[in-house]
Write an enzyme that holds these catalytic residues in place. Sequence first.
Site, PDB file in Angstrom:
ATOM      1  N   TYR A   1     -42.818  33.051   2.610  1.00 59.04           N
ATOM      2  CA  TYR A   1     -42.907  33.136   4.097  1.00 59.04           C
ATOM      3  C   TYR A   1     -44.258  33.246   4.504  1.00 59.04           C
ATOM      4  O   TYR A   1     -45.209  33.301   5.659  1.00 59.04           O
ATOM      5  CB  TYR A   1     -41.790  33.953   4.698  1.00 59.04           C
ATOM      6  CG  TYR A   1     -42.816  35.646   4.802  1.00 59.04           C
ATOM      7  CD1 TYR A   1     -42.855  36.275   3.374  1.00 59.04           C
ATOM      8  CD2 TYR A   1     -43.072  35.898   5.941  1.00 59.04           C
ATOM      9  CE1 TYR A   1     -43.306  37.606   3.676  1.00 59.04           C
ATOM     10  CE2 TYR A   1     -43.486  37.217   5.705  1.00 59.04           C
ATOM     11  CZ  TYR A   1     -43.043  38.043   5.093  1.00 59.04           C
ATOM     12  OH  TYR A   1     -44.226  39.335   5.198  1.00 59.04           O
TER      13      TYR A   1
ATOM     14  N   HIS B   1     -32.650  43.907  14.660  1.00 59.67           N
ATOM     15  CA  HIS B   1     -33.154  42.948  13.488  1.00 59.67           C
ATOM     16  C   HIS B   1     -34.644  43.485  12.878  1.00 59.67           C
ATOM     17  O   HIS B   1     -35.106  42.967  11.797  1.00 59.67           O
ATOM     18  CB  HIS B   1     -32.206  41.246  13.310  1.00 59.67           C
ATOM     19  CG  HIS B   1     -32.699  40.565  12.208  1.00 59.67           C
ATOM     20  ND1 HIS B   1     -31.631  40.088  11.308  1.00 59.67           N
ATOM     21  CD2 HIS B   1     -33.433  39.589  12.028  1.00 59.67           C
ATOM     22  CE1 HIS B   1     -32.356  39.700  10.118  1.00 59.67           C
ATOM     23  NE2 HIS B   1     -33.216  38.959  10.835  1.00 59.67           N
TER      24      HIS B   1
ATOM     25  N   ARG C   1     -33.153  34.763   0.699  1.00 60.22           N
ATOM     26  CA  ARG C   1     -33.696  36.060   0.994  1.00 60.22           C
ATOM     27  C   ARG C   1     -34.927  36.124  -0.534  1.00 60.22           C
ATOM     28  O   ARG C   1     -36.518  36.229  -0.027  1.00 60.22           O
ATOM     29  CB  ARG C   1     -33.819  37.210   1.131  1.00 60.22           C
ATOM     30  CG  ARG C   1     -32.526  37.531   1.888  1.00 60.22           C
ATOM     31  CD  ARG C   1     -33.132  36.922   3.789  1.00 60.22           C
ATOM     32  NE  ARG C   1     -31.971  36.591   4.373  1.00 60.22           N
ATOM     33  CZ  ARG C   1     -31.952  37.154   5.382  1.00 60.22           C
ATOM     34  NH1 ARG C   1     -33.576  36.237   5.668  1.00 60.22           N
ATOM     35  NH2 ARG C   1     -31.586  37.127   6.494  1.00 60.22           N
TER      36      ARG C   1
ATOM     37  N   ARG D   1     -41.984  44.742   5.328  1.00 56.32           N
ATOM     38  CA  ARG D   1     -43.642  44.739   4.962  1.00 56.32           C
ATOM     39  C   ARG D   1     -43.099  46.247   5.138  1.00 56.32           C
ATOM     40  O   ARG D   1     -44.542  46.639   5.197  1.00 56.32           O
ATOM     41  CB  ARG D   1     -44.392  44.452   6.501  1.00 56.32           C
ATOM     42  CG  ARG D   1     -44.233  42.999   6.331  1.00 56.32           C
ATOM     43  CD  ARG D   1     -45.270  42.240   7.190  1.00 56.32           C
ATOM     44  NE  ARG D   1     -44.160  42.542   9.035  1.00 56.32           N
ATOM     45  CZ  ARG D   1     -42.841  41.583   8.964  1.00 56.32           C
ATOM     46  NH1 ARG D   1     -43.077  40.852   7.823  1.00 56.32           N
ATOM     47  NH2 ARG D   1     -42.305  41.837  10.096  1.00 56.32           N
TER      48      ARG D   1
ATOM     49  N   GLU E   1     -30.095  43.152   5.871  1.00 57.00           N
ATOM     50  CA  GLU E   1     -30.159  44.889   6.692  1.00 57.00           C
ATOM     51  C   GLU E   1     -28.858  45.478   6.113  1.00 57.00           C
ATOM     52  O   GLU E   1     -28.838  47.032   5.849  1.00 57.00           O
ATOM     53  CB  GLU E   1     -29.697  44.470   7.822  1.00 57.00           C
ATOM     54  CG  GLU E   1     -31.108  43.621   8.473  1.00 57.00           C
ATOM     55  CD  GLU E   1     -30.461  43.633  10.347  1.00 57.00           C
ATOM     56  OE1 GLU E   1     -30.157  42.002  10.361  1.00 57.00           O
ATOM     57  OE2 GLU E   1     -30.655  43.832  10.742  1.00 57.00           O
TER      58      GLU E   1
ATOM     59  N   ASP F   1     -27.255  31.235  10.309  1.00 53.02           N
ATOM     60  CA  ASP F   1     -28.743  30.165   9.619  1.00 53.02           C
ATOM     61  C   ASP F   1     -28.455  30.438   8.065  1.00 53.02           C
ATOM     62  O   ASP F   1     -29.712  31.726   7.546  1.00 53.02           O
ATOM     63  CB  ASP F   1     -29.870  30.939  10.154  1.00 53.02           C
ATOM     64  CG  ASP F   1     -31.350  30.904   9.798  1.00 53.02           C
ATOM     65  OD1 ASP F   1     -31.235  29.973   9.048  1.00 53.02           O
ATOM     66  OD2 ASP F   1     -32.327  31.328   9.817  1.00 53.02           O
TER      67      ASP F   1
ATOM     68  N   THR G   1     -30.538  36.163  14.638  1.00 51.37           N
ATOM     69  CA  THR G   1     -29.995  37.476  13.555  1.00 51.37           C
ATOM     70  C   THR G   1     -29.903  38.388  14.727  1.00 51.37           C
ATOM     71  O   THR G   1     -30.591  38.980  15.456  1.00 51.37           O
ATOM     72  CB  THR G   1     -30.265  37.555  12.378  1.00 51.37           C
ATOM     73  OG1 THR G   1     -30.623  36.793  11.703  1.00 51.37           O
ATOM     74  CG2 THR G   1     -28.865  38.442  12.491  1.00 51.37           C
TER      75      THR G   1
ATOM     76  N   GLN H   1     -37.533  33.297   0.527  1.00 46.42           N
ATOM     77  CA  GLN H   1     -38.192  33.631   1.616  1.00 46.42           C
ATOM     78  C   GLN H   1     -39.301  34.293   1.620  1.00 46.42           C
ATOM     79  O   GLN H   1     -40.809  34.348   1.833  1.00 46.42           O
ATOM     80  CB  GLN H   1     -37.502  34.384   2.881  1.00 46.42           C
ATOM     81  CG  GLN H   1     -37.806  34.887   3.758  1.00 46.42           C
ATOM     82  CD  GLN H   1     -37.066  34.751   5.152  1.00 46.42           C
ATOM     83  OE1 GLN H   1     -35.772  35.177   4.409  1.00 46.42           O
ATOM     84  NE2 GLN H   1     -37.198  35.599   6.109  1.00 46.42           N
TER      85      GLN H   1
ATOM     86  N   ASP I   1     -35.797  28.011  15.568  1.00 44.66           N
ATOM     87  CA  ASP I   1     -35.140  29.497  14.992  1.00 44.66           C
ATOM     88  C   ASP I   1     -35.504  30.598  15.598  1.00 44.66           C
ATOM     89  O   ASP I   1     -36.979  29.678  15.170  1.00 44.66           O
ATOM     90  CB  ASP I   1     -34.457  29.377  13.816  1.00 44.66           C
ATOM     91  CG  ASP I   1     -33.629  30.554  13.189  1.00 44.66           C
ATOM     92  OD1 ASP I   1     -33.012  30.242  14.800  1.00 44.66           O
ATOM     93  OD2 ASP I   1     -33.140  31.844  12.251  1.00 44.66           O
TER      94      ASP I   1
ATOM     95  N   LYS J   1     -35.275  28.642   4.548  1.00 47.90           N
ATOM     96  CA  LYS J   1     -33.717  28.455   5.575  1.00 47.90           C
ATOM     97  C   LYS J   1     -33.195  26.746   5.397  1.00 47.90           C
ATOM     98  O   LYS J   1     -33.306  25.880   6.215  1.00 47.90           O
ATOM     99  CB  LYS J   1     -35.049  28.346   7.018  1.00 47.90           C
ATOM    100  CG  LYS J   1     -35.535  30.063   7.173  1.00 47.90           C
ATOM    101  CD  LYS J   1     -34.157  30.681   7.077  1.00 47.90           C
ATOM    102  CE  LYS J   1     -34.462  32.240   7.389  1.00 47.90           C
ATOM    103  NZ  LYS J   1     -34.118  32.772   7.762  1.00 47.90           N
TER     104      LYS J   1
ATOM    105  N   GLU K   1     -25.759  33.907  14.425  1.00 46.63           N
ATOM    106  CA  GLU K   1     -26.550  33.556  15.310  1.00 46.63           C
ATOM    107  C   GLU K   1     -25.317  32.956  16.260  1.00 46.63           C
ATOM    108  O   GLU K   1     -24.869  32.203  16.273  1.00 46.63           O
ATOM    109  CB  GLU K   1     -27.742  32.847  14.914  1.00 46.63           C
ATOM    110  CG  GLU K   1     -28.634  33.630  13.685  1.00 46.63           C
ATOM    111  CD  GLU K   1     -30.176  33.021  13.841  1.00 46.63           C
ATOM    112  OE1 GLU K   1     -30.343  31.843  15.005  1.00 46.63           O
ATOM    113  OE2 GLU K   1     -30.250  33.115  12.954  1.00 46.63           O
TER     114      GLU K   1
ATOM    115  N   GLU L   1     -27.309  34.251   8.014  1.00 44.80           N
ATOM    116  CA  GLU L   1     -27.771  34.963   9.492  1.00 44.80           C
ATOM    117  C   GLU L   1     -26.754  35.402  10.482  1.00 44.80           C
ATOM    118  O   GLU L   1     -26.421  33.251  10.683  1.00 44.80           O
ATOM    119  CB  GLU L   1     -28.762  33.925   9.619  1.00 44.80           C
ATOM    120  CG  GLU L   1     -29.627  35.256   8.682  1.00 44.80           C
ATOM    121  CD  GLU L   1     -31.496  34.817   9.046  1.00 44.80           C
ATOM    122  OE1 GLU L   1     -31.809  34.381  10.303  1.00 44.80           O
ATOM    123  OE2 GLU L   1     -32.558  35.638   9.139  1.00 44.80           O
TER     124      GLU L   1
ATOM    125  N   THR M   1     -27.736  24.676   7.806  1.00 43.28           N
ATOM    126  CA  THR M   1     -27.428  25.563   8.242  1.00 43.28           C
ATOM    127  C   THR M   1     -26.155  25.196   9.086  1.00 43.28           C
ATOM    128  O   THR M   1     -26.346  24.174   9.576  1.00 43.28           O
ATOM    129  CB  THR M   1     -28.778  25.445   9.970  1.00 43.28           C
ATOM    130  OG1 THR M   1     -29.772  25.923   8.999  1.00 43.28           O
ATOM    131  CG2 THR M   1     -28.031  26.327  10.807  1.00 43.28           C
TER     132      THR M   1
END
Length: 401
Positions: free
Chosen positions: A235, A126, A228, A135, A349, A224, A335, A231, A119, A244, A192, A190, A248
């Site tokens: 991550y 995104h 969150r 971050r 988002e 996907d 995404t 994650q 992925d 993840k 995709e 997500e 899927t």
Amino acid sequence: MALIRSWVDSANDPNGAFPLNNLPYGVFSVGGGGPRCGAAIGEMIVDLAACEARGLLDAGGTFAQGALNGFMALGRDRWDAVRARLTALLAEGAAPDVPLVPMADAALHLPIRVTEFTDFYASRNHAFNVGVLFRGPENALPPQWTHMPIGYNGRASSVVVSGTPIRRPMGQLRGGNGPEWAPSRRLDLELELGAIVGADSAMGSRVNVEQAEDMIFGYVLLNDWSARDVQAWEYQPLGPFQSKALGTTIGPWIVTQAALEPFRCTGADRVNPLLPYLAEERPGFYDLEIGWTLNGQVMGRTNYSVMYYSSAQQLAHHTSSGCPMRVGDLLGSGTISGPSRDQTGALLEMTEGGKVPVTVNGEPRTFLEDGDEVTLFATARGDGFRIGFGPCTGRILPARP
Ligand code: MN
């Protein structure tokens, strides 16, 4: 490009998903019969295994298999020949005895045996929006992002076909006093597109972008699903893992690269030149409207052409180390999000990390709740016809504590 008319009446409906211009491949079964390969035409499925048994086309017996891997492995010349033959068999004026099954009577299965799943992260909107949430704005877009496709090696074992329920995962979450074990509270989708690789590459050999284009058999819708909160805690530094792996979902119909060819277009503007191994000879994107619904309400809608890296560039980069690719490899686009809130392909988002609720059927919502149903859709619009993918749907089941 104009509609190619068919003697199958429902294929000439300008609002239908499956005109003769499309002819997507899938795997279906009816009654007590085993899964076999088919092609969608209007509201019907061409039984490709029965076609071959009647001598109407030649795919080396691969259509009797319960996955399209065998057919894909025959190579691009055979893909083109079978597509041309099917187009002739189904065209208006032809009257062969083609075995058809009503789509409403058929169960649809995973169209391929997924050999590997990778992925990517290829929408700049995104990547920036999610980077801000994880971050902050200064470090939102990693420095390498505009120079190479970023991805992670996912799991083929958790790829399921549209309609399969998705269980809310338990997971380790960041708590106020150390980690806690709880059902994910920030379950997301997500939006995709998945590219399906139809050819092998040898270990140690690199594939350029043009060769990569030739290796892509077609595309499916791909959701996907992402936890969150899991994650955010797991991550760094090696990327997403259990967040993840909960499932899927891919759509049942593979829209071929050949069907999308008239809609080929350029992607997002480049911020800087790419290194030569990622250079493309022809634009690698498609003018494809793509979006998603939550419990029947359209939430986000954008165009695949907002993406920064094409599937062919991702595939070329994937082989840059000499990593071999296999027939049945699935590459998630990342995404697909446009610049505005109603163009985003994930609730993370759309709700700015859960801070700004959205209204769904009159209720304020942030992340997915048990019982929610998410459906992805995509459409390329021609002159008097459209190329659809069929729905890609999943409903959330409650966690098993
Ligand atoms: Mn993804």
